[in-house]
Design a protein around this motif. Structure first.
Motif, PDB file in Angstrom:
ATOM      1  N   THR A 108       0.843  -1.198   0.000  1.00  0.00           N
ATOM      2  CA  THR A 108       0.000   0.000   0.000  1.00  0.00           C
ATOM      3  C   THR A 108       0.875   1.244   0.000  1.00  0.00           C
ATOM      4  O   THR A 108       0.647   2.178  -0.793  1.00  0.00           O
ATOM      5  CB  THR A 108      -0.951  -0.004   1.212  1.00  0.00           C
ATOM      6  N   LYS A 109       1.872   1.290   0.882  1.00  0.00           N
ATOM      7  CA  LYS A 109       2.775   2.443   0.976  1.00  0.00           C
ATOM      8  C   LYS A 109       3.532   2.654  -0.329  1.00  0.00           C
ATOM      9  O   LYS A 109       3.686   3.788  -0.793  1.00  0.00           O
ATOM     10  CB  LYS A 109       3.761   2.241   2.127  1.00  0.00           C
ATOM     11  N   ALA A 110       4.008   1.567  -0.923  1.00  0.00           N
ATOM     12  CA  ALA A 110       4.784   1.668  -2.159  1.00  0.00           C
ATOM     13  C   ALA A 110       3.893   1.922  -3.371  1.00  0.00           C
ATOM     14  O   ALA A 110       4.389   2.241  -4.447  1.00  0.00           O
ATOM     15  CB  ALA A 110       5.598   0.390  -2.357  1.00  0.00           C
ATOM     16  N   GLY A 111       2.580   1.766  -3.187  1.00  0.00           N
ATOM     17  CA  GLY A 111       1.651   1.988  -4.299  1.00  0.00           C
ATOM     18  C   GLY A 111       1.776   0.943  -5.393  1.00  0.00           C
ATOM     19  O   GLY A 111       1.500   1.227  -6.548  1.00  0.00           O
ATOM     20  N   VAL A 112       2.212  -0.233  -5.015  1.00  0.00           N
ATOM     21  CA  VAL A 112       2.361  -1.296  -6.009  1.00  0.00           C
ATOM     22  C   VAL A 112       1.289  -2.353  -5.793  1.00  0.00           C
ATOM     23  O   VAL A 112       0.728  -2.486  -4.711  1.00  0.00           O
ATOM     24  CB  VAL A 112       3.762  -1.952  -5.960  1.00  0.00           C
ATOM     25  N   SER A 113       1.038  -3.081  -6.846  1.00  0.00           N
ATOM     26  CA  SER A 113       0.042  -4.142  -6.760  1.00  0.00           C
ATOM     27  C   SER A 113       0.720  -5.430  -6.315  1.00  0.00           C
ATOM     28  O   SER A 113       1.937  -5.515  -6.220  1.00  0.00           O
ATOM     29  CB  SER A 113      -0.632  -4.327  -8.122  1.00  0.00           C
ATOM     30  N   THR A 114      -0.077  -6.414  -6.061  1.00  0.00           N
ATOM     31  CA  THR A 114       0.434  -7.744  -5.745  1.00  0.00           C
ATOM     32  C   THR A 114       0.050  -8.673  -6.886  1.00  0.00           C
ATOM     33  O   THR A 114      -1.014  -8.504  -7.501  1.00  0.00           O
ATOM     34  CB  THR A 114      -0.126  -8.267  -4.403  1.00  0.00           C
ATOM     35  N   THR A 115       0.884  -9.630  -7.159  1.00  0.00           N
ATOM     36  CA  THR A 115       0.574 -10.587  -8.217  1.00  0.00           C
ATOM     37  C   THR A 115      -0.694 -11.369  -7.891  1.00  0.00           C
ATOM     38  O   THR A 115      -1.349 -11.899  -8.781  1.00  0.00           O
ATOM     39  CB  THR A 115       1.762 -11.519  -8.497  1.00  0.00           C
ATOM     40  N   PHE A 116      -1.060 -11.398  -6.600  1.00  0.00           N
ATOM     41  CA  PHE A 116      -2.278 -12.101  -6.206  1.00  0.00           C
ATOM     42  C   PHE A 116      -3.521 -11.527  -6.894  1.00  0.00           C
ATOM     43  O   PHE A 116      -4.537 -12.198  -6.996  1.00  0.00           O
ATOM     44  CB  PHE A 116      -2.474 -12.048  -4.692  1.00  0.00           C
ATOM     45  N   GLU A 117      -3.436 -10.285  -7.368  1.00  0.00           N
ATOM     46  CA  GLU A 117      -4.584  -9.691  -8.071  1.00  0.00           C
ATOM     47  C   GLU A 117      -4.929 -10.469  -9.334  1.00  0.00           C
ATOM     48  O   GLU A 117      -6.020 -10.313  -9.882  1.00  0.00           O
ATOM     49  CB  GLU A 117      -4.302  -8.226  -8.399  1.00  0.00           C
ATOM     50  N   ASN A 118      -4.016 -11.297  -9.800  1.00  0.00           N
ATOM     51  CA  ASN A 118      -4.242 -12.119 -10.998  1.00  0.00           C
ATOM     52  C   ASN A 118      -4.830 -13.486 -10.677  1.00  0.00           C
ATOM     53  O   ASN A 118      -4.940 -14.334 -11.553  1.00  0.00           O
ATOM     54  CB  ASN A 118      -2.912 -12.309 -11.748  1.00  0.00           C
ATOM     55  N   LEU A 119      -5.213 -13.684  -9.422  1.00  0.00           N
ATOM     56  CA  LEU A 119      -5.724 -14.980  -8.990  1.00  0.00           C
ATOM     57  C   LEU A 119      -7.220 -14.925  -8.731  1.00  0.00           C
ATOM     58  O   LEU A 119      -7.734 -13.920  -8.230  1.00  0.00           O
ATOM     59  CB  LEU A 119      -4.980 -15.425  -7.725  1.00  0.00           C
ATOM     60  N   GLU A 120      -7.882 -16.014  -9.060  1.00  0.00           N
ATOM     61  CA  GLU A 120      -9.326 -16.126  -8.841  1.00  0.00           C
ATOM     62  C   GLU A 120      -9.650 -15.939  -7.358  1.00  0.00           C
ATOM     63  O   GLU A 120      -8.996 -16.519  -6.494  1.00  0.00           O
ATOM     64  CB  GLU A 120      -9.840 -17.502  -9.284  1.00  0.00           C
ATOM     65  N   GLY A 121     -10.647 -15.106  -7.086  1.00  0.00           N
ATOM     66  CA  GLY A 121     -11.130 -14.937  -5.720  1.00  0.00           C
ATOM     67  C   GLY A 121     -10.353 -13.953  -4.869  1.00  0.00           C
ATOM     68  O   GLY A 121     -10.694 -13.755  -3.698  1.00  0.00           O
ATOM     69  N   PHE A 122      -9.299 -13.332  -5.416  1.00  0.00           N
ATOM     70  CA  PHE A 122      -8.543 -12.386  -4.607  1.00  0.00           C
ATOM     71  C   PHE A 122      -9.374 -11.131  -4.393  1.00  0.00           C
ATOM     72  O   PHE A 122      -9.939 -10.586  -5.335  1.00  0.00           O
ATOM     73  CB  PHE A 122      -7.207 -12.036  -5.269  1.00  0.00           C
ATOM     74  N   PRO A 123      -9.479 -10.652  -3.155  1.00  0.00           N
ATOM     75  CA  PRO A 123     -10.357  -9.514  -2.865  1.00  0.00           C
ATOM     76  C   PRO A 123      -9.842  -8.203  -3.473  1.00  0.00           C
ATOM     77  O   PRO A 123      -8.660  -7.874  -3.343  1.00  0.00           O
ATOM     78  CB  PRO A 123     -10.348  -9.438  -1.338  1.00  0.00           C
ATOM     79  N   GLU A 124     -10.739  -7.483  -4.126  1.00  0.00           N
ATOM     80  CA  GLU A 124     -10.364  -6.197  -4.727  1.00  0.00           C
ATOM     81  C   GLU A 124     -10.019  -5.158  -3.671  1.00  0.00           C
ATOM     82  O   GLU A 124      -9.255  -4.242  -3.935  1.00  0.00           O
ATOM     83  CB  GLU A 124     -11.492  -5.698  -5.638  1.00  0.00           C
ATOM     84  N   ASP A 125     -10.562  -5.306  -2.474  1.00  0.00           N
ATOM     85  CA  ASP A 125     -10.329  -4.322  -1.413  1.00  0.00           C
ATOM     86  C   ASP A 125      -9.196  -4.735  -0.466  1.00  0.00           C
ATOM     87  O   ASP A 125      -9.132  -4.311   0.684  1.00  0.00           O
ATOM     88  CB  ASP A 125     -11.608  -4.081  -0.623  1.00  0.00           C
ATOM     89  N   TRP A 126      -8.254  -5.518  -0.947  1.00  0.00           N
ATOM     90  CA  TRP A 126      -7.195  -6.075  -0.102  1.00  0.00           C
ATOM     91  C   TRP A 126      -6.377  -5.014   0.620  1.00  0.00           C
ATOM     92  O   TRP A 126      -5.906  -5.230   1.711  1.00  0.00           O
ATOM     93  CB  TRP A 126      -6.288  -6.995  -0.905  1.00  0.00           C
ATOM     94  N   ARG A 127      -6.212  -3.830   0.006  1.00  0.00           N
ATOM     95  CA  ARG A 127      -5.390  -2.779   0.629  1.00  0.00           C
ATOM     96  C   ARG A 127      -6.030  -2.222   1.907  1.00  0.00           C
ATOM     97  O   ARG A 127      -5.328  -1.797   2.816  1.00  0.00           O
ATOM     98  CB  ARG A 127      -5.154  -1.634  -0.337  1.00  0.00           C
ATOM     99  N   THR A 128      -7.328  -2.208   1.953  1.00  0.00           N
ATOM    100  CA  THR A 128      -8.040  -1.644   3.108  1.00  0.00           C
ATOM    101  C   THR A 128      -8.704  -2.709   3.961  1.00  0.00           C
ATOM    102  O   THR A 128      -9.292  -2.395   4.989  1.00  0.00           O
ATOM    103  CB  THR A 128      -9.113  -0.639   2.638  1.00  0.00           C
ATOM    104  N   ASN A 129      -8.612  -3.949   3.525  1.00  0.00           N
ATOM    105  CA  ASN A 129      -9.301  -5.027   4.210  1.00  0.00           C
ATOM    106  C   ASN A 129      -8.350  -6.213   4.413  1.00  0.00           C
ATOM    107  O   ASN A 129      -8.454  -7.222   3.720  1.00  0.00           O
ATOM    108  CB  ASN A 129     -10.532  -5.440   3.393  1.00  0.00           C
ATOM    109  N   PRO A 130      -7.409  -6.086   5.374  1.00  0.00           N
ATOM    110  CA  PRO A 130      -6.460  -7.186   5.574  1.00  0.00           C
ATOM    111  C   PRO A 130      -7.137  -8.507   5.917  1.00  0.00           C
ATOM    112  O   PRO A 130      -6.626  -9.576   5.595  1.00  0.00           O
ATOM    113  CB  PRO A 130      -5.559  -6.715   6.707  1.00  0.00           C
ATOM    114  N   GLU A 131      -8.322  -8.425   6.548  1.00  0.00           N
ATOM    115  CA  GLU A 131      -9.030  -9.663   6.883  1.00  0.00           C
ATOM    116  C   GLU A 131      -9.394 -10.441   5.617  1.00  0.00           C
ATOM    117  O   GLU A 131      -9.320 -11.666   5.592  1.00  0.00           O
ATOM    118  CB  GLU A 131     -10.292  -9.374   7.702  1.00  0.00           C
ATOM    119  N   ALA A 132      -9.785  -9.736   4.557  1.00  0.00           N
ATOM    120  CA  ALA A 132     -10.129 -10.400   3.298  1.00  0.00           C
ATOM    121  C   ALA A 132      -8.881 -11.009   2.654  1.00  0.00           C
ATOM    122  O   ALA A 132      -8.929 -12.110   2.096  1.00  0.00           O
ATOM    123  CB  ALA A 132     -10.798  -9.416   2.339  1.00  0.00           C
ATOM    124  N   PHE A 133      -7.772 -10.284   2.742  1.00  0.00           N
ATOM    125  CA  PHE A 133      -6.495 -10.799   2.238  1.00  0.00           C
ATOM    126  C   PHE A 133      -6.142 -12.094   2.972  1.00  0.00           C
ATOM    127  O   PHE A 133      -5.798 -13.106   2.357  1.00  0.00           O
ATOM    128  CB  PHE A 133      -5.408  -9.743   2.448  1.00  0.00           C
TER     129      PHE A 133
END
Length: 177
Positions: A108-133
């Protein structure tokens, strides 16, 4: 410090393990802490995962300490089953809860994405919702049942310190010749 090689069996029943903020805290093993997930790749996104790996490698060339907050030993990314599935394996020095929170904060601080965004079911709100991550990772976690360490319970910082000492001694001995 005892550096006798050791192995630890991890119980299948995680209900008996200490519970952290996000579920069971898997024990520190001779290989430290870690997790392995296996997840389905979104259709057509395997190349994006490979590209993300290249981006990460290039970012580390620019800043070798970029991932330092995660206290990593190793990361391994594997695409398999004709690029339809992805395995992520990380070995690190902190427990799962801290690793997850540090990873979310770092990206979040670095403003970079995670490769997990390319995986089925990965939460779109992962940056603000660590529980979903965490839920995503826990649901796809393939826990090991035994872990072995040739140099057990040694942290990445301890390994780097030992290597600095070795290099300093080698330099000193070279100067004496």
């Amino acid at each position: 410090m005892d550096i006798t090689p050791r192995a630890v069996v991890i119980p299948k029943d995680t209900d008996r393990l200490e519970q952290g903020r996000y579920g069971p805290v898997f024990p520190r093993t001779p290989a430290c802490y870690g997790f392995t997930i296996v997840a389905d790749v979104k259709p057509g996104r395997a190349e994006a995962i490979r590209n993300h790996g290249n981006t990460l490698a290039k970012a580390l060339e620019g800043d070798p300490h970029l991932l330092a907050p995660l206290k990593l030993h190793y990361l391994r990314w594997v695409l398999f089953d004709d690029d339809r599935r992805f395995m992520y394996q990380g070995i690190f020095d902190t427990d799962f809860d801290k690793y997850t929170e540090d990873a979310v904060a770092l990206f979040t601080k670095a403003g970079v994405s995670t490769t997990f965004e390319n995986l089925e079911g990965f939460p779109e709100d992962w940056r603000t919702n660590p529980e979903a991550f965490v839920r995503f990772v826990r649901e796809r976690h393939c826990p090991s049942f035994v872990e072995y360490g040739e140099y057990p319970y040694v942290t990445a910082d301890e390994i780097k310190k030992a290597l600095r000492i070795k290099n300093a001694l080698s330099e000193m001995l070279d100067q004496l010749q």
